[in-house]
Design a protein around this motif. Structure first.
Motif, PDB file in Angstrom:
ATOM      1  N   ALA A  72      25.089  72.225   8.818  1.00 19.06           N
ATOM      2  CA  ALA A  72      24.679  70.867   8.792  1.00 19.06           C
ATOM      3  C   ALA A  72      25.723  70.081   9.384  1.00 19.06           C
ATOM      4  N   ALA A  73      27.074  70.349   8.981  1.00 19.31           N
ATOM      5  CA  ALA A  73      28.195  69.830   9.370  1.00 19.31           C
ATOM      6  C   ALA A  73      28.781  69.919  10.777  1.00 19.31           C
ATOM      7  N   LEU A  74      28.001  71.010  11.407  1.00 21.56           N
ATOM      8  CA  LEU A  74      28.192  71.330  12.840  1.00 21.56           C
ATOM      9  C   LEU A  74      27.184  70.584  13.488  1.00 21.56           C
ATOM     10  N   ASN A 117      32.139  70.793  19.278  1.00 19.68           N
ATOM     11  CA  ASN A 117      32.836  70.111  18.179  1.00 19.68           C
ATOM     12  C   ASN A 117      32.869  71.296  16.920  1.00 19.68           C
ATOM     13  N   ASP A 118      33.789  72.346  17.224  1.00 15.57           N
ATOM     14  CA  ASP A 118      33.758  73.480  16.422  1.00 15.57           C
ATOM     15  C   ASP A 118      35.323  73.660  15.684  1.00 15.57           C
ATOM     16  N   HIS A 119      35.952  72.847  15.813  1.00 19.05           N
ATOM     17  CA  HIS A 119      37.451  72.733  15.292  1.00 19.05           C
ATOM     18  C   HIS A 119      37.648  72.705  13.808  1.00 19.05           C
ATOM     19  N   GLY A 120      37.982  73.902  12.927  1.00 16.29           N
ATOM     20  CA  GLY A 120      37.952  73.824  11.729  1.00 16.29           C
ATOM     21  C   GLY A 120      36.751  74.378  11.093  1.00 16.29           C
ATOM     22  N   THR A 121      36.056  75.061  11.745  1.00 15.60           N
ATOM     23  CA  THR A 121      34.831  75.794  11.307  1.00 15.60           C
ATOM     24  C   THR A 121      35.149  77.013  10.139  1.00 15.60           C
ATOM     25  N   GLY A 122      36.234  77.726  10.500  1.00 13.23           N
ATOM     26  CA  GLY A 122      36.741  78.739   9.418  1.00 13.23           C
ATOM     27  C   GLY A 122      37.335  78.165   8.240  1.00 13.23           C
ATOM     28  N   CYS A 123      37.984  77.032   8.384  1.00 13.21           N
ATOM     29  CA  CYS A 123      38.729  76.338   7.311  1.00 13.21           C
ATOM     30  C   CYS A 123      37.642  75.792   6.143  1.00 13.21           C
ATOM     31  N   THR A 124      36.658  75.138   7.157  1.00 16.18           N
ATOM     32  CA  THR A 124      35.612  74.367   6.151  1.00 16.18           C
ATOM     33  C   THR A 124      34.762  75.436   5.280  1.00 16.18           C
ATOM     34  N   LEU A 125      34.264  76.579   6.352  1.00 13.69           N
ATOM     35  CA  LEU A 125      33.354  77.590   5.335  1.00 13.69           C
ATOM     36  C   LEU A 125      34.284  78.163   4.247  1.00 13.69           C
ATOM     37  N   PRO A 161      36.187  67.886  15.632  1.00 17.67           N
ATOM     38  CA  PRO A 161      36.065  68.151  14.213  1.00 17.67           C
ATOM     39  C   PRO A 161      34.270  68.303  13.846  1.00 17.67           C
ATOM     40  N   LEU A 162      34.033  68.773  12.922  1.00 13.47           N
ATOM     41  CA  LEU A 162      32.769  68.799  12.096  1.00 13.47           C
ATOM     42  C   LEU A 162      32.432  67.496  11.592  1.00 13.47           C
ATOM     43  N   HIS A 163      31.444  67.182  11.161  1.00 19.47           N
ATOM     44  CA  HIS A 163      31.231  66.144  10.401  1.00 19.47           C
ATOM     45  C   HIS A 163      30.986  66.435   8.981  1.00 19.47           C
ATOM     46  N   HIS A 164      32.357  66.369   8.245  1.00 25.90           N
ATOM     47  CA  HIS A 164      32.246  66.994   6.730  1.00 25.90           C
ATOM     48  C   HIS A 164      31.350  66.149   5.977  1.00 25.90           C
ATOM     49  N   PHE A 165      31.296  64.795   6.156  1.00 23.78           N
ATOM     50  CA  PHE A 165      30.742  63.741   5.225  1.00 23.78           C
ATOM     51  C   PHE A 165      29.231  63.393   5.790  1.00 23.78           C
ATOM     52  N   HIS A 166      28.394  64.280   6.272  1.00 26.97           N
ATOM     53  CA  HIS A 166      27.146  63.986   6.992  1.00 26.97           C
ATOM     54  C   HIS A 166      26.346  63.667   6.118  1.00 26.97           C
TER      55      HIS A 166
END
Length: 291
Positions: A244-246, A210-218, A260-265
């Protein structure tokens, strides 16, 4: 009361919600910033790959940016997928017009699936027009190679160190060279480089697909934090948020590819706590109804 920062993302879409504009808005929101957006391209993609994309007219991209900046105080900008050179030119012109000082550039060129997200004519435009306007650029190793005009190949930690002065010479104030593609290490080492030297930011690698969007998120996390923290601290906190989101991403069940990552973890209760909360709410509602 401290004013909540307003952050603008300029990027492409992801209908599956894990990357692009959607990931940026989630990240800004999770970190306590207000999200605004300007779309550069509409992308047909999911967790398994990119099917196609349609770049919007540069004048329309510029009009979106004007519409936001002429009405809303913008404290920082994150730039992701730009699609082509004409859109790059439009974005650069608007950044200068609106005198936006805090700019985080994620030079998106290839999706996690390996699918291209950038026309060939855009690389030189990014290098010459957007990088010099940036507070910070966040290339991964393949993107750094493209920016420096190098053919693909395996990188070493020594190669990363050697590339930093060259990347900084392109004109950004800071470079965050991401080492996620570096083979043979249990650590994910990113190098933050500025005029005063280099800082190594390390975190244990997390075994997850589940690493889709890691660059966008960082890059979005850094943009959300820049109005409130110095660059070094903003990057440290952003990397901690990403880690933490990963780590929490396995709580989600989205897609059959790179999820995806868990943006709202930190904001959503865990599944067990959520079930308990729902049951408690139902019990209260039932008691209220019976009374």
């Amino acid at each position: 009361m401290q004013t909540i920062p307003n952050i603008l993302t300029i990027a492409g879409t992801d209908p599956s919600g894990g990357a692009g504009i959607q990931a940026d808005i989630k990240t800004f929101s999770a970190l306590g910033a207000y999200a605004t957006s300007a779309i550069t391209a509409v992308v047909a993609q999911n967790t398994q790959g990119v099917r196609s994309y349609v770049a919007l007219e540069p004048a329309f991209v510029a009009d979106q940016i004007d519409a936001v900046c002429e009405d809303v105080r913008i404290d920082a900008v994150k730039i992701g997928m730009v699609a082509n050179a004409r859109i790059v030119e439009a974005i650069a012109g608007r950044l200068r017009r609106h005198e936006i000082g805090a700019v985080v550039l994620d030079p998106v060129m290839v999706a996690k699936s390996g699918d291209g997200l950038l026309d060939e004519d855009a690389v030189a435009a990014i290098r010459e027009l957007l990088v010099p306007l940036s507070t910070l650029i966040t290339p991964n190793l393949p993107e750094a190679g493209v920016l420096l005009g190098r053919a693909g190949g395996d990188w070493t930690s020594g190669d990363m160190q050697a590339a930093l002065p060259e990347l900084l010479s392109l004109g950004a104030k800071w470079v965050l060279l991401k080492g996620g593609h570096l083979a043979g290490s249990d650590e994910s080492n990113d190098l933050l480089h500025g005029s005063d030297g280099t800082i190594i930011l390390s975190a244990p690698r997390i075994a997850t697909r589940n690493d889709h969007g890691t660059g966008c998120t960082l890059s979005s996390a850094i943009a959300a934090l820049l109005p409130r923290y110095p660059v070094i601290e903003a990057v440290r906190l952003a990397k901690s948020y990403l880690h933490a989101a990963l780590a929490a991403s396995d709580q989600l069940d989205v897609g059959r590819g790179h999820g995806p990552l868990h943006h709202f973890h930190a904001l959503w209760p865990s599944p067990s706590h959520r079930t308990t909360a729902i049951s408690a709410h139902s019990d209260r509602a039932a008691r209220s109804g019976s009374g």
